[in-house]
Motif scaffolding. Structure first.
Motif, short mmCIF file in Angstrom:
data_model
loop_
_atom_site.label_atom_id
_atom_site.label_comp_id
_atom_site.label_asym_id
_atom_site.label_seq_id
_atom_site.Cartn_x
_atom_site.Cartn_y
_atom_site.Cartn_z
N PRO A 155 0.83 -1.21 0.00
CA PRO A 155 0.00 0.00 0.00
C PRO A 155 0.85 1.25 0.00
O PRO A 155 1.96 1.26 0.52
N PRO A 190 -3.26 7.06 7.78
CA PRO A 190 -3.95 5.80 7.95
C PRO A 190 -5.42 5.93 8.31
O PRO A 190 -6.15 4.96 8.26
N GLY A 247 -3.16 -8.62 3.04
CA GLY A 247 -2.48 -7.97 4.15
C GLY A 247 -3.02 -6.60 4.49
O GLY A 247 -3.66 -6.41 5.52
N SER A 248 -2.77 -5.63 3.64
CA SER A 248 -3.25 -4.27 3.86
C SER A 248 -3.44 -3.59 2.52
O SER A 248 -2.94 -4.05 1.50
N SER A 275 -9.31 -6.13 9.68
CA SER A 275 -10.54 -5.36 9.83
C SER A 275 -11.71 -5.97 9.07
O SER A 275 -12.84 -5.55 9.25
N GLN A 307 -4.53 0.44 0.50
CA GLN A 307 -4.83 1.87 0.53
C GLN A 307 -6.09 2.12 -0.30
O GLN A 307 -6.19 1.69 -1.45
N ASN A 341 -5.86 3.81 4.83
CA ASN A 341 -5.28 2.47 4.89
C ASN A 341 -6.16 1.55 5.71
O ASN A 341 -6.80 1.98 6.67
N ALA A 342 -6.16 0.28 5.36
CA ALA A 342 -6.88 -0.72 6.14
C ALA A 342 -6.12 -2.02 6.09
O ALA A 342 -5.38 -2.29 5.13
N SER A 343 -6.28 -2.85 7.12
CA SER A 343 -5.62 -4.14 7.16
C SER A 343 -6.65 -5.25 7.00
O SER A 343 -7.85 -5.05 7.22
N ALA A 372 1.19 -10.22 6.87
CA ALA A 372 -0.02 -9.68 7.49
C ALA A 372 -0.83 -10.82 8.04
O ALA A 372 -0.98 -11.85 7.40
N ASP A 425 -9.78 -9.07 1.55
CA ASP A 425 -8.68 -10.03 1.56
C ASP A 425 -9.36 -11.39 1.69
O ASP A 425 -10.09 -11.64 2.67
#
Length: 311
Positions: free
Chosen positions: A20, A25, A139-140, A152, A142, A147-149, A84, A166
């Motif tokens: 990302p 974030p 993983g993460s 979440s 943008q 940003n997010a992982s 991640a 994901d």
């Protein structure tokens, strides 16, 4: 759900394996997820200033947060690359290439089915449907919302009209939260598309405007109504999908079980042993099941008015 061999959507953006971009974030609006519909327990930390005992406390919290996420802090210090993590497993290693391919085809097919349904529903209302893009990441990621992982869960960002997922989330859903089955997985995606529909008809813009003058308690109450309507919209998708004859015995039960397992009360009871109703922002298990069922049984937008009816 008999999904194989059906049309797959072209509105797919594959960012798996892509790092990302750096940036704020929490995005412009202070919410990294825009409207996230299926979130599992987790969260981040705010930055703290100062040193000494504060630093020790922060490092201790970081250590236990990383351990909870399945990341070995000692491996990080040793220069390793844990990847991640989702549910204690590395999202870069959790799904085999063959499984990745199958899941990619699955979500592309489900997305196509939502396109067919919502193009038809919106046309019947005299409106056009602007199809969202589904972003696959690992993983993460943008987004226009920040940003997010993967921890979440899947989310929808109204800023770019994209749904993010994901695919390791589905294994997390099945293994840790006991909500397995392809129709349960389809419900998750249909719920996020439901947020896109809300964005198009003005529900999300109005909510995001109103929340700026709301207390946290008021925001949570309104958020529940937003989330339950997205569940109901997912049910509308299920209604028309059932009419096509592609649902199998037990599919509806899979979706209702998923709604049960990701209700605020069930999640809190499972993860912390007690519930805090004031903190609910997605709805209880009973509420989520009820509103999905309303959409599934009726197939009508007016059956999903969570704002003018008791929830």
């Amino acid at each position: 759900m008999e999904w194989k061999g059906r049309r797959q959507s072209d509105n797919i953006e594959d960012r798996r394996g892509r790092a990302p971009r750096s940036g704020n974030p929490f995005g412009r609006g202070g919410n990294p997820f825009g409207r996230g519909g299926i979130k599992l327990p987790g969260g981040g930390m705010r930055r703290a200033s100062g040193g000494g005992i504060k630093t020790i406390i922060i490092l201790a919290v970081v250590f236990f947060v990383l351990k909870f996420m399945g990341i070995d802090p000692l491996q990080i210090l040793a220069g390793g690359n844990p990847g991640a993590s989702v549910g204690g497993q590395s999202s870069t290693q959790q799904i085999s290439p063959a499984r990745q391919d199958e899941m990619t085809q699955f979500v592309a097919t489900v997305l196509a089915e939502t396109e067919d349904v919502w193009n038809g529903v919106m046309k019947s209302q005299g409106e056009s449907y602007r199809e969202p893009t589904l972003v696959l990441f690992s993983g993460s990621v943008q987004s226009a919302c920040g940003n997010a992982s993967a921890a979440s869960g899947p989310f929808y960002c109204p800023g770019d009209e994209k749904v993010y997922i994901d695919l390791t989330f589905y294994d997390e859903l099945a293994q840790r939260f006991k909500a397995s089955g392809d129709f349960a997985q389809a419900y998750v995606l249909a719920h996020e598309v439901g947020h896109h529909v809300q964005n198009l008809i003005g529900v999300l813009p109005k909510f995001n405007q109103m929340r700026q003058s709301m207390s946290q308690t008021e925001q949570n109450r309104m958020s529940i109504r937003v989330e339950l309507q997205a569940d109901c919209f997912a049910g509308i998708w299920g209604h028309y999908t059932a009419q096509k004859g592609i649902l199998e015995r037990g599919d509806l039960e899979e979706a209702l079980n998923a709604a049960q397992q990701i209700g605020d009360d069930t999640l809190q009871r499972r993860t912390q042993g007690y519930v805090v109703p004031e903190s609910f922002n997605h709805g209880t298990s009973a509420q989520r099941k009820e509103w999905f069922a309303r959409g599934f049984e009726s197939g009508r937008l007016d059956a999903c008015d969570t704002f003018n009816n008791p929830v």
